[in-house]
Scaffold this active site. Sequence first.
Site, PDB file in Angstrom:
ATOM      1  N   THR A 143      63.572  56.266  63.366  1.00  0.00           N
ATOM      2  CA  THR A 143      63.961  56.539  64.744  1.00  0.00           C
ATOM      3  C   THR A 143      62.716  56.937  65.562  1.00  0.00           C
ATOM      4  O   THR A 143      61.624  56.951  65.013  1.00  0.00           O
ATOM      5  CB  THR A 143      65.033  57.641  64.700  1.00  0.00           C
ATOM      6  OG1 THR A 143      65.617  57.772  65.951  1.00  0.00           O
ATOM      7  CG2 THR A 143      64.460  58.950  64.287  1.00  0.00           C
ATOM      8  N   ARG A 170      79.798  58.539  62.562  1.00  0.00           N
ATOM      9  CA  ARG A 170      78.760  59.515  62.216  1.00  0.00           C
ATOM     10  C   ARG A 170      77.827  59.740  63.411  1.00  0.00           C
ATOM     11  O   ARG A 170      77.365  58.802  64.051  1.00  0.00           O
ATOM     12  CB  ARG A 170      77.963  58.981  61.028  1.00  0.00           C
ATOM     13  CG  ARG A 170      76.892  59.925  60.511  1.00  0.00           C
ATOM     14  CD  ARG A 170      75.509  59.447  60.846  1.00  0.00           C
ATOM     15  NE  ARG A 170      74.493  60.350  60.324  1.00  0.00           N
ATOM     16  CZ  ARG A 170      73.270  60.436  60.831  1.00  0.00           C
ATOM     17  NH1 ARG A 170      72.904  59.682  61.835  1.00  0.00           N
ATOM     18  NH2 ARG A 170      72.402  61.284  60.321  1.00  0.00           N
ATOM     19  N   VAL A 171      77.537  61.016  63.714  1.00  0.00           N
ATOM     20  CA  VAL A 171      76.523  61.369  64.720  1.00  0.00           C
ATOM     21  C   VAL A 171      75.556  62.328  64.055  1.00  0.00           C
ATOM     22  O   VAL A 171      75.968  63.277  63.384  1.00  0.00           O
ATOM     23  CB  VAL A 171      77.168  62.035  65.959  1.00  0.00           C
ATOM     24  CG1 VAL A 171      76.099  62.500  66.933  1.00  0.00           C
ATOM     25  CG2 VAL A 171      78.133  61.064  66.649  1.00  0.00           C
ATOM     26  N   GLY A 172      74.261  62.086  64.219  1.00  0.00           N
ATOM     27  CA  GLY A 172      73.249  62.944  63.610  1.00  0.00           C
ATOM     28  C   GLY A 172      72.817  64.065  64.538  1.00  0.00           C
ATOM     29  O   GLY A 172      73.569  64.521  65.409  1.00  0.00           O
ATOM     30  N   ASP A 173      71.595  64.495  64.365  1.00  0.00           N
ATOM     31  CA  ASP A 173      71.054  65.650  65.087  1.00  0.00           C
ATOM     32  C   ASP A 173      70.586  65.345  66.509  1.00  0.00           C
ATOM     33  O   ASP A 173      70.417  66.256  67.320  1.00  0.00           O
ATOM     34  CB  ASP A 173      69.837  66.172  64.318  1.00  0.00           C
ATOM     35  CG  ASP A 173      68.792  65.067  64.154  1.00  0.00           C
ATOM     36  OD1 ASP A 173      69.074  64.102  63.397  1.00  0.00           O
ATOM     37  OD2 ASP A 173      67.739  65.116  64.811  1.00  0.00           O
ATOM     38  N   THR A 192      62.726  64.386  63.177  1.00  0.00           N
ATOM     39  CA  THR A 192      63.249  63.091  62.732  1.00  0.00           C
ATOM     40  C   THR A 192      63.548  63.187  61.243  1.00  0.00           C
ATOM     41  O   THR A 192      62.922  63.968  60.528  1.00  0.00           O
ATOM     42  CB  THR A 192      62.246  61.952  63.003  1.00  0.00           C
ATOM     43  OG1 THR A 192      62.692  60.783  62.318  1.00  0.00           O
ATOM     44  CG2 THR A 192      60.833  62.266  62.523  1.00  0.00           C
ATOM     45  N   GLY A 193      64.502  62.385  60.804  1.00  0.00           N
ATOM     46  CA  GLY A 193      64.824  62.365  59.385  1.00  0.00           C
ATOM     47  C   GLY A 193      66.310  62.541  59.148  1.00  0.00           C
ATOM     48  O   GLY A 193      67.131  62.124  59.975  1.00  0.00           O
ATOM     49  N   GLY A 195      69.593  63.593  59.445  1.00  0.00           N
ATOM     50  CA  GLY A 195      70.192  64.295  60.580  1.00  0.00           C
ATOM     51  C   GLY A 195      71.083  65.456  60.196  1.00  0.00           C
ATOM     52  O   GLY A 195      71.126  66.476  60.897  1.00  0.00           O
TER      53      GLY A 195
HETATM   54  N1  ASP Z   1      67.707  62.053  62.718  1.00  0.00           N
HETATM   55  C1  ASP Z   1      68.264  60.755  62.995  1.00  0.00           C
HETATM   56  C2  ASP Z   1      69.732  60.766  62.687  1.00  0.00           C
HETATM   57  O1  ASP Z   1      70.108  61.420  61.764  1.00  0.00           O
HETATM   58  C3  ASP Z   1      67.591  59.699  62.237  1.00  0.00           C
HETATM   59  C4  ASP Z   1      66.092  59.844  62.171  1.00  0.00           C
HETATM   60  O2  ASP Z   1      65.493  60.633  62.844  1.00  0.00           O
HETATM   61  O3  ASP Z   1      65.443  59.125  61.426  1.00  0.00           O
HETATM   62  O4  ASP Z   1      70.486  60.076  63.324  1.00  0.00           O
END
Ligand code: ASP
Length: 260
Positions: A143, A170-173, A192-193, A195
């Site tokens: 991302t 699904r919704v991440g951070d 990032t990573g 979520g």
């Molecule tokens: N953090 C993002 C999510 O979980 C993905 C990412 O940053 O790679 O949607």
Amino acid sequence: MPGKQPTILAHGGAGSDNAHSDGTDRACLIGLKLLQARTPVLEAVCQTVEILEDDPRFNAGTGSRKRSDGSVRMDAACMDSRRHFGAVSAIQHIKNPIHIARAVADSEYRLLAGEDAHRYALELGFKEMDMTRVESNAPGTDTVGAVVFDGEQFAAALSTGGTGGSRPGRVGDVPLIGCGLYAGEHGAVCATGHGESITLNLTAYRTYEMLGRGIVPQEALDTALGWFKDSQDIGLLIVSQKGHAGGSNRSMAWSTLSGD
Ligand code: ASP
């Protein structure tokens, strides 16, 4: 730095190929020019993220990954140190979700989601984009995000196609304030990573809070990376008046530029 020099950092996501740092270099170059031209920080950071959304190698905007049912939904958020915050979640068919998040930041709302966020974007005159060109539902993230400092104010922005192959809904951070990003008088942070882990750790706010206690960005970064297990990918960009730092427990395409 440290000091008042305009500074920008941009990333292509925890897990992104370092070889793609030419994309984050280009975004930083354009973002720094905007800061030098006295573009407001929120505008500069969102235009920087737009460059990354348009780079099909990254999982955001044009390069967004498919979910397990083959559909694409995107999240984006932005915040500056004057407490403007806006986000969109599960939006589709829009080329640059970051600009819708920016519009939300200027509105009476903080987060718009789904079909209604899409309708809001069309009402504002943003063009639809055919997302059927999206090809990959590979697992993984890649991302995009950026943080900026213009010598006075800070801002952060994030945009993502989520985690490739994930369950619909699904919704991440990314659209959650203090989880994926935070900006205030002490600095700006974007994460990032994974979520779910980023959210549980309130990662961006707790990292920002260290800056408020006078901790330098590199030390804040090292501490925050330590909150995550090896199995959880995490990357961070941080800028404060005391300097800047970026890093990840995976490979990560990221760049930084400073200059008057
Ligand atoms: N953090 C993002 C999510 O979980 C993905 C990412 O940053 O790679 O949607």
